[in-house]
Design a protein around this motif. Structure first.
Motif, short mmCIF file in Angstrom:
data_model
loop_
_atom_site.label_atom_id
_atom_site.label_comp_id
_atom_site.label_asym_id
_atom_site.label_seq_id
_atom_site.Cartn_x
_atom_site.Cartn_y
_atom_site.Cartn_z
N THR A 1 22.23 -15.80 -37.02
CA THR A 1 22.95 -15.51 -38.10
C THR A 1 23.99 -16.37 -38.78
OG1 THR A 1 24.15 -13.40 -39.16
CG2 THR A 1 24.84 -14.32 -36.80
N PHE A 2 24.26 -15.89 -39.72
CA PHE A 2 25.18 -16.94 -40.71
C PHE A 2 26.71 -17.04 -40.46
CE2 PHE A 2 21.46 -16.20 -43.30
CZ PHE A 2 21.03 -17.76 -43.76
N THR A 3 27.09 -16.13 -39.81
CA THR A 3 28.43 -16.06 -39.45
C THR A 3 28.95 -15.51 -38.00
OG1 THR A 3 29.06 -13.66 -40.15
CG2 THR A 3 29.09 -15.10 -42.05
N ARG A 4 29.96 -16.17 -37.56
CA ARG A 4 30.41 -15.59 -36.22
C ARG A 4 30.89 -14.27 -36.13
NH1 ARG A 4 34.62 -20.78 -35.76
NH2 ARG A 4 32.82 -22.49 -35.30
N ALA A 5 31.36 -13.47 -37.34
CA ALA A 5 31.86 -12.09 -37.30
C ALA A 5 30.47 -11.29 -36.93
CB ALA A 5 32.33 -11.77 -38.52
N VAL A 6 29.21 -11.64 -37.58
CA VAL A 6 28.18 -10.73 -37.38
C VAL A 6 27.35 -11.06 -36.29
CG1 VAL A 6 25.76 -10.70 -38.43
CG2 VAL A 6 27.67 -10.86 -39.94
N SER B 1 23.81 -16.25 -32.03
CA SER B 1 25.11 -17.07 -32.61
C SER B 1 24.68 -17.39 -34.25
CB SER B 1 24.86 -18.45 -31.84
OG SER B 1 23.75 -18.94 -31.84
N THR B 2 25.40 -18.47 -34.60
CA THR B 2 25.27 -18.82 -35.90
C THR B 2 24.45 -20.08 -35.88
OG1 THR B 2 27.33 -20.28 -35.87
CG2 THR B 2 27.34 -17.88 -36.57
#
Length: 124
Positions: free
Chosen positions: A57-62, A122-123
């Motif tokens: 994904t694009f962000t650590r939060a996601v 991960s990102t």
């Protein structure tokens, strides 16, 4: 994606790119595709190595949200099969109709929960 879309996993290629606006159910869809893939191995009496599932994904939060929700969903599925209660998810509830497969599903879910940290979520 809703649970009325049974057999969705069988129609997908090995790689999936999912692009959609916020709030459209991407996380829900990804989690259930991963869980369905894990349980598809259980139907064959096998266990899917968690390091063979990748989710980028694009962000650590996601990425963190995906890992947290995957663990929660796997735990809920495991509990439902342990007490043999339908949860309204066809690919899980199918195991209740074939009780001889429940031990295999539980083994797959326990393995996935134990090794969840090995799944590359991960990102880029």
């Amino acid at each position: 994606m809703s649970f009325s879309s049974t057999k969705v996993f069988e129609l997908l290629p090995q790689r999936l790119f999912l692009e959609a606006s916020a709030g459209t159910g991407k996380t829900f869809s990804i989690i259930h595709l991963m869980c369905q893939h894990i349980l598809s191995f259980a139907k064959k009496g096998e266990v899917l190595p968690m390091d063979e599932i990748a989710c980028i994904t694009f962000t650590r939060a996601v990425a963190h949200e995906l890992q947290t929700r995957l663990k929660s969903t796997l735990s809920s599925m495991k509990r439902a099969l342990e007490i043999r209660v339908p949860i309204g998810i066809p690919y899980v509830d199918d195991f209740l109709e074939t009780p001889l497969l429940i031990p295999s599903a539980l083994r797959a879910l326990r393995h996935a929960l134990f090794d969840i940290c090995l799944a590359p979520i991960s990102t880029i």
